[in-house]
Each structure stands twice: as C-alpha cells, then as structure tokens.
Scaffold this motif. Structure first.
Motif, PDB file in Angstrom:
ATOM      1  N   LYS A  77       0.803  -1.213   0.000  1.00  0.00           N
ATOM      2  CA  LYS A  77       0.000   0.000   0.000  1.00  0.00           C
ATOM      3  C   LYS A  77       0.838   1.267   0.000  1.00  0.00           C
ATOM      4  O   LYS A  77       0.294   2.363   0.047  1.00  0.00           O
ATOM      5  N   THR A  78       2.158   1.108  -0.036  1.00  0.00           N
ATOM      6  CA  THR A  78       3.032   2.278   0.018  1.00  0.00           C
ATOM      7  C   THR A  78       3.079   2.966  -1.340  1.00  0.00           C
ATOM      8  O   THR A  78       3.550   2.387  -2.318  1.00  0.00           O
ATOM      9  N   GLU A  79       2.588   4.185  -1.399  1.00  0.00           N
ATOM     10  CA  GLU A  79       2.592   4.936  -2.646  1.00  0.00           C
ATOM     11  C   GLU A  79       3.798   5.854  -2.736  1.00  0.00           C
ATOM     12  O   GLU A  79       4.437   5.977  -3.769  1.00  0.00           O
ATOM     13  N   ASN A  80       4.085   6.559  -1.625  1.00  0.00           N
ATOM     14  CA  ASN A  80       5.218   7.482  -1.648  1.00  0.00           C
ATOM     15  C   ASN A  80       6.532   6.709  -1.566  1.00  0.00           C
ATOM     16  O   ASN A  80       6.562   5.544  -1.208  1.00  0.00           O
ATOM     17  N   PHE A  81       7.601   7.386  -1.913  1.00  0.00           N
ATOM     18  CA  PHE A  81       8.919   6.744  -1.924  1.00  0.00           C
ATOM     19  C   PHE A  81       9.878   7.639  -1.154  1.00  0.00           C
ATOM     20  O   PHE A  81      10.718   8.328  -1.720  1.00  0.00           O
ATOM     21  N   ALA A  82       9.712   7.623   0.173  1.00  0.00           N
ATOM     22  CA  ALA A  82      10.550   8.444   1.041  1.00  0.00           C
ATOM     23  C   ALA A  82      11.342   7.530   1.964  1.00  0.00           C
ATOM     24  O   ALA A  82      10.795   6.581   2.528  1.00  0.00           O
ATOM     25  N   PRO A  83      12.646   7.768   2.126  1.00  0.00           N
ATOM     26  CA  PRO A  83      13.464   6.885   2.958  1.00  0.00           C
ATOM     27  C   PRO A  83      13.086   6.981   4.432  1.00  0.00           C
ATOM     28  O   PRO A  83      12.758   8.059   4.933  1.00  0.00           O
ATOM     29  N   VAL A  84      13.149   5.845   5.115  1.00  0.00           N
ATOM     30  CA  VAL A  84      12.919   5.823   6.557  1.00  0.00           C
ATOM     31  C   VAL A  84      14.235   5.786   7.313  1.00  0.00           C
ATOM     32  O   VAL A  84      14.264   6.003   8.527  1.00  0.00           O
ATOM     33  N   LYS A  85      15.309   5.500   6.599  1.00  0.00           N
ATOM     34  CA  LYS A  85      16.617   5.420   7.252  1.00  0.00           C
ATOM     35  C   LYS A  85      17.719   5.596   6.202  1.00  0.00           C
ATOM     36  O   LYS A  85      17.591   5.118   5.072  1.00  0.00           O
ATOM     37  N   GLU A  86      18.779   6.284   6.584  1.00  0.00           N
ATOM     38  CA  GLU A  86      19.976   6.395   5.756  1.00  0.00           C
ATOM     39  C   GLU A  86      21.105   5.639   6.452  1.00  0.00           C
ATOM     40  O   GLU A  86      21.377   5.883   7.627  1.00  0.00           O
ATOM     41  N   LEU A  87      21.739   4.730   5.739  1.00  0.00           N
ATOM     42  CA  LEU A  87      22.839   3.975   6.306  1.00  0.00           C
ATOM     43  C   LEU A  87      24.136   4.767   6.175  1.00  0.00           C
ATOM     44  O   LEU A  87      24.396   5.385   5.136  1.00  0.00           O
ATOM     45  N   ALA A 321      17.480  -1.324 -16.259  1.00  0.00           N
ATOM     46  CA  ALA A 321      16.420  -1.632 -15.305  1.00  0.00           C
ATOM     47  C   ALA A 321      17.050  -1.928 -13.950  1.00  0.00           C
ATOM     48  O   ALA A 321      18.156  -2.468 -13.862  1.00  0.00           O
ATOM     49  N   ILE A 322      16.323  -1.597 -12.874  1.00  0.00           N
ATOM     50  CA  ILE A 322      16.877  -1.741 -11.529  1.00  0.00           C
ATOM     51  C   ILE A 322      16.186  -2.837 -10.742  1.00  0.00           C
ATOM     52  O   ILE A 322      16.837  -3.652 -10.093  1.00  0.00           O
ATOM     53  N   GLY A 323      14.856  -2.898 -10.782  1.00  0.00           N
ATOM     54  CA  GLY A 323      14.163  -3.960 -10.061  1.00  0.00           C
ATOM     55  C   GLY A 323      12.751  -3.563  -9.667  1.00  0.00           C
ATOM     56  O   GLY A 323      12.238  -2.519 -10.079  1.00  0.00           O
ATOM     57  N   PHE A 324      12.132  -4.401  -8.837  1.00  0.00           N
ATOM     58  CA  PHE A 324      10.730  -4.249  -8.477  1.00  0.00           C
ATOM     59  C   PHE A 324      10.544  -3.739  -7.052  1.00  0.00           C
ATOM     60  O   PHE A 324      11.297  -4.088  -6.146  1.00  0.00           O
ATOM     61  N   ARG A 325       9.476  -2.941  -6.871  1.00  0.00           N
ATOM     62  CA  ARG A 325       9.006  -2.573  -5.546  1.00  0.00           C
ATOM     63  C   ARG A 325       7.950  -3.575  -5.095  1.00  0.00           C
ATOM     64  O   ARG A 325       7.412  -4.342  -5.900  1.00  0.00           O
ATOM     65  N   GLY A 326       7.619  -3.540  -3.807  1.00  0.00           N
ATOM     66  CA  GLY A 326       6.621  -4.449  -3.278  1.00  0.00           C
ATOM     67  C   GLY A 326       5.233  -4.216  -3.826  1.00  0.00           C
ATOM     68  O   GLY A 326       4.393  -5.119  -3.846  1.00  0.00           O
ATOM     69  N   ASN A 327       4.949  -2.992  -4.304  1.00  0.00           N
ATOM     70  CA  ASN A 327       3.637  -2.688  -4.852  1.00  0.00           C
ATOM     71  C   ASN A 327       3.519  -3.006  -6.334  1.00  0.00           C
ATOM     72  O   ASN A 327       2.533  -2.652  -6.984  1.00  0.00           O
TER      73      ASN A 327
END
Length: 418
Positions: A77-87, A321-327
């Motif tokens: 259900k995640t629409e936005n793409f904002a980081p929750v953590k920076e390593l 191409a990089i890959g898939f998101r969960g949505n």
C-alpha cells in the motif's frame, strides 16, 4: 525479569527485536551479552524479519560522488517513496568512483572495488552493527597470473549456516583473449576466513566481466553466461553455483533470449523469482536503450515456465532496469541518471526525484541482522577506508594497472568471447 522467564522464551522474544535494541540490551548483564552475541541467537534472528523494507543504493554526483544507501518501507500500500533510514557508508574506493554491490544477503553487503583497476578489496559489511570483514587477497591475482578477468557472487550456505563469496577468474590465452577454460574458481567462507580453490572442470561457458550481474536464490548464485559458436552466434544461459555442494550447473533462458548477446541481458529477482531484463540496444556502445523486456521464471528451474511480463518503453531512452518494488512498480534508470518508477498496469511513469551516477543504482530487499557481532573471521568495528592498504602487483604503477584494466574492458566489449 529474566530470572522469572524460561530461557527459551527469552530467546524467542529477543530474536524478534530490532538490532538497535539488542545492541543496547547487551548491557543488561553478562548473561544477556553472551546470549545476544551467540551464534544460535544470531542465526535464529535471521529467520525473523519485521516490516518489508527496500534498500536503494546510488551514487550522488552532486555530493562529490558520495554513495547513498537508503532504506524504504516497501509494503503493497506504500505509494510514496521516502526513505525511513539512511545507512552510514564508511568506505572509499581507490578510483573515487563507487563500489560494485555484488549482493545483499541476510543483513550483509558484499562490496568489491573492481570497477577500475586490479584491486583486491572485497568487503562484507553489516551496517546495522557497523562491522565489516575485508577479505584476504585471493590466490589468482595479477602478480603470478598476469591479465585476467573475473566476476563475483555472494550468498548464504543454508546447510552449513555460512556466508560465501565465489570468484570466477578467466585467464588470458596467447592471443590476448580471456578465453582459457575452465576458469579458476575460488570460494571464500566467512566461517574459516579463507579462500579455497574448487573444481570448475564442468564450466564451459564465459561470463562477461565488468558487465556481469548475479542473483542469489534457493541456496545458489546465478550469473548470465554464454558460448560463442563457430558461426559467431551466441548461446546464452544462466550459470548456477550451489553454495552447499559447491558444484556448477546451467539453467536455460527463454527461447527468445538464448541467442541474445549477454551484453544486452541482466538477471534480477521479481517477488522471489528469477527474472531477466532484455535491452533492445546494446549497452556496450554507451547509448540509451529503446526498450526493456521483462521475463520471469514462474517455476524455478523449469524452462517452460518463463513468461514475458511486460515491455518498458521510456521516451528519451533508459540506461538500465533496476528492479521491483513491493507494490509491483518497476524501477528504471533514465538515460540522464534520473530514477523512474513504472506502473506496468497503467503503463505510466513517475519521476522519484532521485538522481544518480550512471549504472550506480542497486535495489534489494533489506533486513537487519546480527551477523559479525560474534567477531567471527576478523570482523572490525567502524570500518574506514577499505582500500587504502591495497598493494600494487608486479611492480606496475597504479596508472599502468588502470591502463591495463581499461584495455581489458575494451577488449571484452569488442571481442566478447573470442
């Protein structure tokens, strides 16, 4: 409180807690410190993951080529793409460019400083506990063997509970081509901290060095490989290395991709399944690709289960191409370096506002772990510059090695498997 709880219940609770909490809880008592640092709890903790997370790496050209490792929430259900953590990324390469991310598995990154020059810096890094292991120099290197090309793979031996790095080196023949078969293959085991030579007599195909991609799945590493026939036609497939029995095998590609140049293919994962990306125009000429076709193997190892999912056509061209998101969205790098998200159902693109250096993006599911907390195999805390201690082989200057490397990469692009 632990005096009133059974030991098994304490372990069951601890193995479900975040790594940050567990690191603090080591101060509760010597008993808890020993328990949290034990191989048993470290192994058990691996099997319990929390929220679905996604790791994105890119090279920021706006901050002096700094590598950014960002963690995102990756639910359906995640629409936005904002980081929750920076390593916090503490390493630097000799070239000033980025590390190759060989892979990410069970909380560990495998990084290699092999994009420019003959360096031997390979690092296993656990960002959650800020520890790393720098691997020893492998047996096959420039000094005794001269020019060669190599590729790496990284994964987890589930039977022996051990992380392994696989290194496949193709030596140069008398005509200057990197075509000596079988290749020299070494395996590094984290439990032993050593490289071992393994049998490679069954390997009769080649992996295109520098351009290679690899995937870890079902206890095995997969690379795109090829054989060039006498008539100049390619026969491409997947080279598979089982990390438990340490044996090679091959897996067939979709019939439509069997005779495609390996330079126009890359392998990835799609919801736990092997996927192939086919670029319409070769990336070897430095131009953008007109489109990218995505194939998925629905039943592992079954060639008939390959299915063409969709085709991505991006105005202005795409780099890769990089890959898939969960949505279900598909991430691609626009030719100018912008990160785009593609919705296969709506056939719509969205600019994610992230700009990276060319081919610097890496995407993977992310999970934290306690691996390396027990100090196995020479783990060090708070690693700094990983490649400063590298030595130059055979008396050649760094410039000479870089020149040799550029020539090697150019030769690979022109002759491929000759």
């Amino acid at each position: 409180m632990s005096d009133y709880l059974p030991p098994n219940l304490i372990t069951a609770i601890l193995c479900r807690l975040p790594v940050e909490s567990l690191l603090r809880f080591r101060c509760v008592s010597k008993q808890w410190c020993s328990l949290i640092s034990s191989p048993h709890l470290i192994s058990t903790h691996l099997s319990h993951s929390g929220y679905p997370l996604l790791l994105l790496r890119h090279l920021s050209t706006r901050t002096k080529n700094q590598e950014h490792y960002s963690v995102y929430l990756d639910s359906l259900k995640t629409e936005n793409f904002a980081p929750v953590k920076e390593l916090n990324f503490p390493f630097k390469t000799r070239s000033g460019n980025q590390f190759r991310v060989v892979g990410f598995c069970n909380g560990l990154f495998c990084l290699s400083d092999d994009l420019f020059g003959y360096t031997y810096t390979i690092v296993l890094w656990n960002p959650a506990i800020r520890k790393s292991v720098t691997l020893p120099k492998p047996r096959v290197h420039f000094g005794p063997y001269g020019p060669y090309m190599f590729c790496l793979g990284f994964g987890f031996d589930r039977k022996n509970c051990d992380f392994k790095v696989v290194r496949i080196a193709y030596l140069q023949n008398k005509y200057g081509a990197y075509s000596v078969l079988p290749p020299e293959v070494e395996v590094y085991s984290l439990s032993s901290g050593l490289w071992r030579t393994v049998d490679s007599k069954d390997v009769r195909c080649k992996i295109i060095e520098y351009f290679y991609s690899s995937v870890y799945l079902n206890g095995a590493i997969h690379w795109i490989c090829c054989v060039k026939n006498d008539d100049g036609e390619f026969t491409s497939s997947l080279l598979v290395f089982d990390l438990t029995d340490e044996k090679f095998s091959e897996m067939c590609l979709p019939r439509e991709l069997v005779h495609v140049s390996p330079l126009d293919l890359s392998v990835s994962l799609c919801e736990g399944q092997i996927s192939m990306f086919w670029y319409e125009k070769g990336r070897d000429n430095g131009e953008s690709c007109d489109f990218c076709a995505v194939w998925v193997m629905n039943q592992y190892g079954e060639v008939e289960s390959w299915t063409k999912k969709f085709v991505v056509v991006l105005e202005g061209g795409l780099s890769h191409a990089i890959g898939f998101r969960g949505n279900g969205e598909f991430l691609v790098e626009k030719f100018v370096g912008d990160l785009m998200s593609y919705d296969p159902e709506r056939k719509e693109f969205k600019d994610l506002g992230i700009h990276g250096g060319k081919d610097s993006f890496f995407l993977s599911q992310y999970a934290e772990s306690l691996v390396l907390l027990d100090g196995s195999s020479g783990a060090v805390s708070d690693p700094s510059v990983a490649s400063d201690a590298e030595e130059t082989d055979s008396g050649l200057s760094e410039g000479g090695l870089l020149q040799e490397w550029y020539c090697s990469a150019l030769y690979a692009k022109v002759s491929l498997c000759d």
